[in-house]
Design a protein around this motif. Structure first.
Motif, short mmCIF file in Angstrom:
data_model
loop_
_atom_site.label_atom_id
_atom_site.label_comp_id
_atom_site.label_asym_id
_atom_site.label_seq_id
_atom_site.Cartn_x
_atom_site.Cartn_y
_atom_site.Cartn_z
N GLY A 79 27.09 27.73 33.04
CA GLY A 79 29.09 27.18 32.83
C GLY A 79 29.57 28.04 34.37
N ARG A 80 30.43 28.17 34.56
CA ARG A 80 31.15 28.14 35.43
C ARG A 80 30.68 30.03 35.48
N ARG A 81 30.81 29.39 37.23
CA ARG A 81 30.07 31.71 37.61
C ARG A 81 30.90 31.67 38.86
N LYS A 82 31.10 33.15 38.39
CA LYS A 82 31.54 34.01 40.08
C LYS A 82 30.74 34.90 41.19
N LEU A 83 29.74 34.34 40.48
CA LEU A 83 28.42 34.95 41.99
C LEU A 83 27.83 34.51 42.13
N GLY A 90 30.91 37.16 44.94
CA GLY A 90 31.50 37.15 44.19
C GLY A 90 33.00 36.83 44.88
N ALA A 91 33.11 35.93 43.61
CA ALA A 91 34.43 35.22 43.46
C ALA A 91 35.66 35.99 42.31
N PHE A 92 37.10 35.79 42.40
CA PHE A 92 37.72 36.23 42.25
C PHE A 92 39.13 35.16 41.90
N GLU A 119 29.83 39.47 38.67
CA GLU A 119 31.20 39.32 40.05
C GLU A 119 29.82 40.06 41.40
N ILE A 120 28.82 40.81 41.49
CA ILE A 120 28.05 41.73 42.28
C ILE A 120 26.63 42.32 41.66
N LEU A 121 25.54 41.80 43.16
CA LEU A 121 24.43 42.52 42.39
C LEU A 121 24.08 43.40 43.59
N SER A 122 22.94 44.22 42.99
CA SER A 122 22.29 45.18 44.08
C SER A 122 21.61 44.58 45.07
N TRP A 123 21.91 45.45 45.97
CA TRP A 123 21.01 45.14 47.60
C TRP A 123 19.60 44.56 47.91
N TRP A 124 18.69 45.19 46.54
CA TRP A 124 17.37 45.83 46.69
C TRP A 124 16.47 44.64 45.91
N MET A 125 16.06 43.45 46.81
CA MET A 125 16.03 42.19 46.21
C MET A 125 15.99 41.56 44.58
N PRO A 146 41.16 26.97 43.02
CA PRO A 146 40.16 28.39 41.94
C PRO A 146 39.21 28.31 42.54
N SER A 147 38.13 29.58 42.02
CA SER A 147 37.08 30.19 42.48
C SER A 147 36.18 28.68 42.31
N TYR A 148 34.96 28.39 42.65
CA TYR A 148 33.91 27.36 42.36
C TYR A 148 32.84 28.22 43.79
N PHE A 149 31.44 27.86 42.03
CA PHE A 149 29.84 28.02 42.87
C PHE A 149 29.27 26.79 42.27
#
Length: 809
Positions: free
Chosen positions: A604-608, A627-629, A590-596, A662-665
């Motif tokens: 499949g279905r993703r939350k990021l 990030g999606a919840f 649901e999250i990534l680092s800020w560094w590059m 519902p969350s969607y990407f």
């Protein structure tokens, strides 16, 4: 290419069909011998002469006899590499992408040390190795030991193991799962293990196919003969083990309910300790999967050809007859008129998977087109796939599905809808389908498949994935409500700290370019604060809360993480009217680092997603993820809390938005689960044997069928060389088509002798003539009809470079 004889560099290879030129030497003569010492050119040198290189590879010898009776010898090395050089470079590029895909994933080979012997293979699964072998045999010479590994570990009753992996000295889960039934075998030093996936029933026929293709590429008849007893034991096991492999009800091979040839059963059928791979007589619900049986029938014919080659005619007749019987029984059980039904249960009742199972077209239909099922069925399957192409789901990359329509339920996890074996799109099907279509009169469709595959490879970094997401639907209808973070904001992501604001600890390596105001990131609107107090920073076990009263379906966060010793950025608290729920916010989920940041593979279905990228004074780019919840829309949400960890991680939240859907990407286009080389090899098979039309009839290209089908792709000029590094066997030809003059010009050579030449004529053409152009001699030609297509067909020799012309009207 034209090369002067005197300019040949010692040891520099010359390719077949290159021209060697020699200047005039009045009174002298020249005789040229190939790598086996056979003469293929001679001339008096009263004027300049030239010859096309051909015949056997190796050191060729030009013997010049002078007028004075002296002999001058010039040697040059002839080497062949599999290549396609078309005028526009379309199919040259395709072949290069395919070769790169095959070697880039695993390298050219891997190995194991089993009971004191080193074995090498392309992939450590027999199935995968054999399928990759279809393409890699044209580029790689070390082929025998991979098949020998499975011979040397074959069970006494003929069963063949599936794969070989390193193992630790302690026992492992595979021992527990696969010891029952004898499906597990450790090496003597217990550093490697062989496993047979119990539910699989394709291994034995693939073992025979592996022997067959290895023999063809190496031309080693003695080796092949030494493998035949093992091959016969394997095929006998398949039809005599009625507990695990053979259906007495149908007289066909059986398996548990899997998606086509794959190794996991449905959730409804995992009835042996809940294990999707295990089967047990008396417990497992068996049925017939058509691909096991068409594959077995093809292996029977391959074994018959090998047996007949070494003089075992009676056995050959028996296996040929058995293969015919299998196909006849399968027709009554599985053929529905347009394709083979995916699975037919022995039981009369089944499970509702939410799909009409009789309508599902699964992967092995494409394989079956190349397994001797007859041209009527081949064309019916090709038409079925064309029908799918005309009605593709939204976002589909092509009609080449592992199964279509997909299962709506009963297969989850790694078999989610539109992923992997549950309706992903794969070059495996595309390659096998194209190869079959080339052979049944659907050449234009087959060529179109290859052209579309080239574009698919170009779109993904000049290489192929073996599994693409089968459908990417558009975003759902939804409304958003961006939240104001200012009541809880306590951090400055764009710069240093102030007296009451936590600053970005890496300043000036910060998010200084992050724009403020209402922004759209990843299709979601966020209200991003512009002042110094612009973000919620959760750290050191503290928490920060926002009031969000109402009923909502999803929450999107514009956020990133920094530091920490675990993959957890923090804890999200969801305070509903009837209680509070918590969830960890995980790096890569649901999250990534800020560094590059880089988006990891997500299927499949993703939350990021990565919502924003910018630069600063230190890095070329930094980024913030979205990030999606998912929330429970039936429960009233009161507030949202952001809790920090105690391991030094900082969780920065720059935006929060609620939604009524519902969350969607958008689903990522790449799926998973299958080695990329497997799919690439299937397309090489279609390109070499189908479009280029080079088919080995007798091993090491001693006798070949060459069917140039370039007319189907609109290709007018192409040079083709198809080689076996394992044996030095090759075929090379030049093809030129002049539609205005209604003429084909071909030059052909190879390491063998006999060649059946079949030139695809333009649509509707039924009349053709041929002549050898050097002497002008007419050649007998027939027009063969395949479906709606016509082929100018004649028998020629490939040992000496042959120049001929085919005229049509």
């Amino acid at each position: 290419m034209r090369i002067a004889l005197e300019s040949l560099a010692p040891g520099s290879p010359v390719s077949p069909l290159d021209w060697i030129e020699i200047g005039a030497r009045p009174g002298d003569s020249v005789l040229v011998l190939d790598g086996q010492g056979d003469a293929y050119f001679s001339a008096e040198l009263d004027q300049p002469a030239a010859w096309q290189v051909g015949g056997a590879l190796g050191w060729h010898r030009a013997e010049i006899l002078t007028e004075e009776g002296d002999e001058i010898v010039v040697t040059f090395r002839v080497a062949a590499e599999t290549s396609i050089r078309d005028h526009d470079g379309v199919f040259r590029d395709l072949l290069q992408m395919l070769h790169y895909t095959m070697v880039s994933e695993f390298g050219e080979s891997s190995s194991c040390l089993w009971n004191g012997k080193i074995y090498q293979f392309f992939i450590c699964w027999l199935r995968d190795h054999v399928h990759v072998l279809k393409g890699m045999k044209y580029f790689h010479g070390g082929l025998k030991s991979a098949i020998e590994l499975y011979r040397d570990t074959q069970r006494e009753d003929g069963m063949v193991f599936d794969n070989c992996y390193p193992r630790g000295l302690d026992e492992n889960t595979w021992v527990v799962r696969f010891t029952e039934g004898g499906f597990y075998l450790p090496s003597q030093d217990r550093r490697f293990e062989m496993k047979r996936i119990p539910v699989e029933n394709d291994v034995e026929y693939l073992y025979v196919e592996g022997i067959y293709y290895t023999w063809k590429a190496t031309g080693d008849e003695a080796w092949m003969e030494g493998m035949l007893d093992s091959a016969t034991r394997a095929l006998e096991y398949s039809v005599h083990d009625v507990d695990y492999r053979y259906s007495e009800k149908f007289g066909l091979l059986k398996r548990g309910y899997t998606i086509d040839t794959w190794d996991f059963q449905s959730e409804h059928d995992r009835n042996v300790e809940g294990d999707i791979m295990r089967v047990r007589p008396g417990t497992t619900r068996f049925g017939v999967m058509h691909g096991d049986n068409t594959g077995y029938a093809a292996a029977c014919r391959q074994l018959a050809e090998m047996l007949e080659r070494v003089g075992r005619e009676e056995e050959a007749d028996r296996y040929r007859h058995r293969g015919d019987e299998i196909l006849a029984r399968l027709e009554t059980v599985s053929w529905v008129g347009t394709h083979y039904r995916h699975h037919v249960r022995e039981e009369t009742t089944g499970y509702d998977f939410g799909v009409d199972e009789a309508s599902q077209v699964s992967l092995s239909n494409a394989y079956s087109m190349n397994r001797g099922i007859g041209q009527d069925k081949m064309r019916a399957i090709a038409k079925t796939y064309q029908g799918i192409r005309n009605n593709l789901p939204v976002g589909s990359p092509g009609e080449w599905y592992t199964i279509y329509p997909p299962f709506e339920r009963g297969f989850g996890g790694h078999s989610d809808k539109w992923q992997y074996m549950n309706a992903s799109v794969t070059p495996i099907v595309a390659g096998e389908l194209a190869r079959g279509a080339f052979g049944c009169g659907e050449e234009a469709y087959a060529a179109d498949i290859l052209l579309r595959l080239r574009e698919l490879g170009k779109a993904h970094g000049d290489r192929f994935q073996c599994s693409y997401t089968g459908s990417i639907p558009p975003p759902p209808s939804r409304t958003f409500a961006p939240l104001d973070l200012s009541p809880a904001a306590n951090g400055n992501p764009r710069g240093p700290a102030t007296e009451d604001v936590h600053g970005w600890s890496n300043s000036p390596n910060d998010l200084q370019e992050l724009p403020g105001g209402l922004q759209d990131f990843s299709g979601v609107p966020f209200e991003v604060l512009s002042e110094a107090r612009a973000a919620i920073v959760a750290r050191d076990g503290g928490s920060h809360w926002l009031d969000v009263e109402g009923f909502h379906s999803s929450l999107y966060l514009l956020h990133c993480m920094s530091g920490g010793t675990t993959e957890v950025a923090g804890t999200l608290y969801l305070e509903y009217e009837d209680g509070t729920e918590t969830c960890y916010v995980r790096r890569g989920q649901e999250i990534l680092s800020w560094w590059m940041p880089e988006l990891p593979p997500i299927h499949g279905r993703r939350k990021l997603d990565i919502g924003w990228k910018g630069k600063n004074e230190v890095l070329p780019y930094v980024g913030v993820s979205v990030g999606a919840f998912d929330l429970d829309p039936s429960r009233k949400l009161l507030s949202v809390g952001f809790g920090g960890t105690e391991d030094g991680a900082e969780w920065w939240v720059m935006g929060a938005t609620l939604s009524d859907a519902p969350s969607y990407f958008p689903t990522l286009p790449i799926s998973f689960g299958i080695p990329n080389g497997w799919g690439a090899a299937a397309v090489v098979y279609a390109l070499v044997e189908g479009l280029a039309g080079v088919v080995d009839v007798d091993g090491a290209f001693q006798s070949v069928e060459v069917s140039p089908r370039w007319t189907a792709s609109g290709t007018k000029e192409v040079d083709v060389c198809v080689a076996y590094p394992a044996s030095g066997g090759y075929v090379a030809y030049q093809f030129r088509h002049d539609p205005d003059q209604k003429r084909f010009a071909l030059t052909l050579t190879g390491s063998g002798q006999e060649c059946r030449l079949r030139v695809l004529l333009p649509p509707g053409v039924r009349t053709a003539s041929a002549r050898e152009t050097t002497e002008g001699e007419s050649l007998p030609v027939e027009v063969e009809i395949v479906g709606e297509s016509g082929y100018a067909t004649l028998d020629v020799s490939q040992a000496v470079p042959l120049c001929l012309e085919v005229q049509y009207s």
